[in-house]
Write a protein that holds these residues in place. Structure first.
Motif, PDB file in Angstrom:
ATOM      1  N   TYR A 186      -8.878   4.530 -11.036  1.00 57.08           N
ATOM      2  CA  TYR A 186      -9.444   3.410 -10.079  1.00 57.08           C
ATOM      3  C   TYR A 186     -10.344   2.722 -11.089  1.00 57.08           C
ATOM      4  O   TYR A 186     -10.435   1.382 -10.845  1.00 57.08           O
ATOM      5  CB  TYR A 186     -10.103   4.078  -8.927  1.00 57.08           C
ATOM      6  N   SER A 244       0.737  -1.135  -0.037  1.00 59.24           N
ATOM      7  CA  SER A 244       0.021  -0.125  -0.044  1.00 59.24           C
ATOM      8  C   SER A 244       0.855   1.266   0.240  1.00 59.24           C
ATOM      9  O   SER A 244       1.684   1.351   1.043  1.00 59.24           O
ATOM     10  CB  SER A 244      -0.835   0.112   1.183  1.00 59.24           C
ATOM     11  N   LEU A 304      -6.411   4.488  -6.008  1.00 57.66           N
ATOM     12  CA  LEU A 304      -7.687   4.462  -5.121  1.00 57.66           C
ATOM     13  C   LEU A 304      -8.003   6.117  -5.221  1.00 57.66           C
ATOM     14  O   LEU A 304      -7.317   6.647  -5.713  1.00 57.66           O
ATOM     15  CB  LEU A 304      -7.252   4.127  -3.714  1.00 57.66           C
ATOM     16  N   ASN A 305      -9.350   6.286  -4.837  1.00 56.17           N
ATOM     17  CA  ASN A 305      -9.821   7.267  -4.974  1.00 56.17           C
ATOM     18  C   ASN A 305      -9.747   7.947  -6.497  1.00 56.17           C
ATOM     19  O   ASN A 305     -10.133   7.082  -7.270  1.00 56.17           O
ATOM     20  CB  ASN A 305      -9.453   8.318  -4.114  1.00 56.17           C
ATOM     21  N   ASN A 359      -3.374  -0.788  -8.491  1.00 58.22           N
ATOM     22  CA  ASN A 359      -4.645  -0.220  -8.307  1.00 58.22           C
ATOM     23  C   ASN A 359      -4.643   1.083  -7.599  1.00 58.22           C
ATOM     24  O   ASN A 359      -4.479   1.374  -6.554  1.00 58.22           O
ATOM     25  CB  ASN A 359      -5.343  -1.373  -7.599  1.00 58.22           C
TER      26      ASN A 359
END
Length: 269
Positions: free
Chosen positions: A110, A46, A75-76, A73
């Motif tokens: 995303y 992460s 995010l947001n 990936n």
């Protein structure tokens, strides 16, 4: 983990104009650089690009056997830079010194996770060392650009993330690998140049090394491929305008599906 804030005074001429136009109250840019112990995760990693405790990107594994893959990936509303080929999104593995900002052609968020590597032959990352993933970060109403440096095993069964950085001035450019002024000066020049630039009918591409079977791809500002040429070899190539209209484009050179570099070009009459 250590985080440094460094004032920088050197950016490309194009980026200077852009920053001065949009943010003429800013006199200096700032880069937030984070050096971490090299991390080789077993499951996922992460990434909190701006260290605000909110996860911005997740790198994770998928598949099995010879089809093990690593995926990015966002995010947001965050995004990575890459391209779209035969139904799959591929994040670029950029060499040092490539400029990262809004003009880096296509960004994917995303809704479109990217395949960094799948097995040994799919994606730009398998077997690469010290390459940079271009990242776009959205915080509130502001957009920031940054990078993460990674290594990949040839079969995509493992990856290592080494460090990352972002430009803390909204919309300002950053170079891949740029962490402070002195280290940026030592990164060397771009791996290829185009001259004259702008050009009318033809230009010369000069690379820093000898390459074989190089592919040349030109994208418009919408990320669409408008020209492709293959089988270039050597250090100097000719680029012909042919039927391309006036405007700004991005030229990408790759060797055996590995990105050599990306540069902006201008065509004018």
């Amino acid at each position: 983990m250590k985080t440094k804030i460094i004032n920088t005074k050197k950016v490309s001429f194009f980026c200077c104009l852009f920053i001065l136009f949009c943010f003429n109250h800013k006199l200096h840019s700032q880069i937030i650089y984070t050096d971490i112990p090299d991390a080789t995760p077993n499951a996922s990693y992460s990434l909190d690009l701006n260290n605000d405790t909110i996860i911005d990107f997740i790198f994770g594994f998928g598949g099995s056997g010879s089809s093990i893959g690593v995926f990015c990936n966002p995010l947001n509303n965050n995004a990575y830079a890459g391209n779209f080929v035969n139904g799959t999104y591929f994040p670029w593995a950029l060499p040092a010194s490539n400029t990262i900002c809004a003009s880096l052609t296509t960004w994917y968020d995303y809704n479109t996770p990217g395949t960094m590597g799948l097995g040994a032959s799919i994606g730009y990352w398998p077997g690469e060392t010290n390459k940079y993933l271009a990242l776009r970060l959205i915080v509130g109403a502001h957009t920031y650009y940054g990078w993460a440096r990674l290594d990949f095993l040839e079969m995509s069964g493992s990856f290592t993330i080494k460090d990352y950085a972002y430009q803390s001035t909204p919309n300002a450019c950053i170079q891949a690998g740029q962490s402070n002024l002195s280290s940026n000066e030592n990164m060397g020049q771009s791996v290829f140049s185009v001259y004259p630039n702008p050009f009318n009918s033809s230009a010369t591409i000069q690379t820093s090394s000898n390459y074989k079977n190089v592919s040349l791809t030109i994208y418009n500002y919408n990320g669409q491929i408008v020209k492709q040429k293959t089988n270039y070899s050597g250090k100097t190539f000719s680029l012909f305008r042919e039927n391309l209209p006036n405007g700004a484009y991005f030229i990408s050179l790759s060797e055996e599906n590995k990105i050599i570099g990306i540069e902006k070009i201008l065509i004018s009459d």
